[in-house]
Design a protein around this motif. Structure first.
Motif, PDB file in Angstrom:
ATOM      1  N   TYR A   1       0.858  -1.164   0.000  1.00 36.39           N
ATOM      2  CA  TYR A   1       0.000   0.000   0.000  1.00 36.39           C
ATOM      3  C   TYR A   1       0.895   1.215   0.000  1.00 36.39           C
ATOM      4  O   TYR A   1       1.323   1.672   1.067  1.00 36.39           O
ATOM      5  CB  TYR A   1      -0.941  -0.054   1.213  1.00 36.39           C
ATOM      6  CG  TYR A   1      -2.068   0.933   1.140  1.00 36.39           C
ATOM      7  CD1 TYR A   1      -3.083   0.757   0.223  1.00 36.39           C
ATOM      8  CD2 TYR A   1      -2.096   2.034   1.966  1.00 36.39           C
ATOM      9  CE1 TYR A   1      -4.113   1.663   0.142  1.00 36.39           C
ATOM     10  CE2 TYR A   1      -3.122   2.943   1.896  1.00 36.39           C
ATOM     11  CZ  TYR A   1      -4.124   2.756   0.989  1.00 36.39           C
ATOM     12  OH  TYR A   1      -5.146   3.658   0.904  1.00 36.39           O
ATOM     13  N   GLY A   2       1.257   1.721  -1.149  1.00 32.34           N
ATOM     14  CA  GLY A   2       2.230   2.794  -1.301  1.00 32.34           C
ATOM     15  C   GLY A   2       1.601   4.171  -1.275  1.00 32.34           C
ATOM     16  O   GLY A   2       1.330   4.757  -2.324  1.00 32.34           O
ATOM     17  N   VAL A   3       1.400   4.680  -0.065  1.00 28.88           N
ATOM     18  CA  VAL A   3       0.858   6.030   0.094  1.00 28.88           C
ATOM     19  C   VAL A   3       1.861   6.909   0.841  1.00 28.88           C
ATOM     20  O   VAL A   3       2.221   7.982   0.377  1.00 28.88           O
ATOM     21  CB  VAL A   3      -0.503   6.005   0.821  1.00 28.88           C
ATOM     22  CG1 VAL A   3      -1.010   7.406   1.106  1.00 28.88           C
ATOM     23  CG2 VAL A   3      -1.540   5.243  -0.010  1.00 28.88           C
ATOM     24  N   THR A   4       2.334   6.453   1.999  1.00 24.96           N
ATOM     25  CA  THR A   4       3.223   7.245   2.843  1.00 24.96           C
ATOM     26  C   THR A   4       4.551   7.509   2.143  1.00 24.96           C
ATOM     27  O   THR A   4       5.102   6.641   1.474  1.00 24.96           O
ATOM     28  CB  THR A   4       3.488   6.498   4.170  1.00 24.96           C
ATOM     29  OG1 THR A   4       2.231   6.196   4.767  1.00 24.96           O
ATOM     30  CG2 THR A   4       4.308   7.327   5.122  1.00 24.96           C
ATOM     31  N   GLU A   5       5.055   8.735   2.322  1.00 19.30           N
ATOM     32  CA  GLU A   5       6.333   9.123   1.729  1.00 19.30           C
ATOM     33  C   GLU A   5       7.256   9.723   2.782  1.00 19.30           C
ATOM     34  O   GLU A   5       6.770  10.253   3.793  1.00 19.30           O
ATOM     35  CB  GLU A   5       6.106  10.138   0.600  1.00 19.30           C
ATOM     36  CG  GLU A   5       5.319   9.557  -0.548  1.00 19.30           C
ATOM     37  CD  GLU A   5       5.265  10.468  -1.766  1.00 19.30           C
ATOM     38  OE1 GLU A   5       5.896  11.553  -1.740  1.00 19.30           O
ATOM     39  OE2 GLU A   5       4.616  10.080  -2.737  1.00 19.30           O
ATOM     40  N   PRO A   6       8.577   9.666   2.543  1.00 23.79           N
ATOM     41  CA  PRO A   6       9.518  10.194   3.527  1.00 23.79           C
ATOM     42  C   PRO A   6       9.266  11.658   3.889  1.00 23.79           C
ATOM     43  O   PRO A   6       9.382  12.043   5.035  1.00 23.79           O
ATOM     44  CB  PRO A   6      10.883  10.039   2.852  1.00 23.79           C
ATOM     45  CG  PRO A   6      10.698   8.977   1.830  1.00 23.79           C
ATOM     46  CD  PRO A   6       9.258   9.069   1.389  1.00 23.79           C
TER      47      PRO A   6
END
Length: 145
Positions: free
Chosen positions: A1-6
């Motif tokens: 689930y690729g939502v959060t980013e650095p």
């Protein structure tokens, strides 16, 4: 689930990953962080900005095959208390995704991502409360020994 980013953390509106339409494909560039099962996934849901001028309505969700060229899987993060979770950063560099892999329609990604959070956050909270309760019980047991 690729939502959060650095650089955005839990501020979904602050993501920087982009998807630029090139013919019948999209080219995705950006970084995602804290991706559960990132090192073993066969595919990823990736939220990217397709029209940055539209804010949340300019985000689109993509299903990206894990074997697509340009995907780099980062090191396994060491999680406090959740060490069995394969949590990683994922980098997307010129990752070509066919238009058929758009989830929903262009511009619906933010709504889709928020809807998924509505369903996943309560069970995560329940698990956290259960872990805390067990930790408390073990601490009390240890203290009275």
């Amino acid at each position: 689930y690729g939502v959060t980013e650095p650089g955005a953390g839990s501020d979904v509106a602050g993501i920087a990953t982009t998807a630029v339409k090139k013919g019948d494909d999209y080219v995705i560039n950006g970084q995602k962080m804290w991706i559960t099962n990132g090192g073993v996934a066969n595919w990823y849901f990736v939220l990217a900005k397709t029209d940055p001028s539209k804010g949340g309505k300019g985000m689109t969700g993509f299903i990206v095959d894990g074997d697509t060229p340009g995907i780099t899987i980062g090191r396994k993060e060491i999680n406090m208390g959740q060490r069995c979770s394969d949590t990683r950063g994922i980098t997307f560099e010129d990752v070509v995704v066919p238009k058929e892999n758009v989830l929903g329609a262009e511009g619906q990604g933010f709504k889709i991502a928020m809807g998924a959070f509505d369903h996943t956050r309560p069970p995560v909270a329940i698990g956290a409360v259960g872990l805390a309760r067990r930790a408390y019980d073990e601490a009390v047991k240890y203290a009275v020994e």
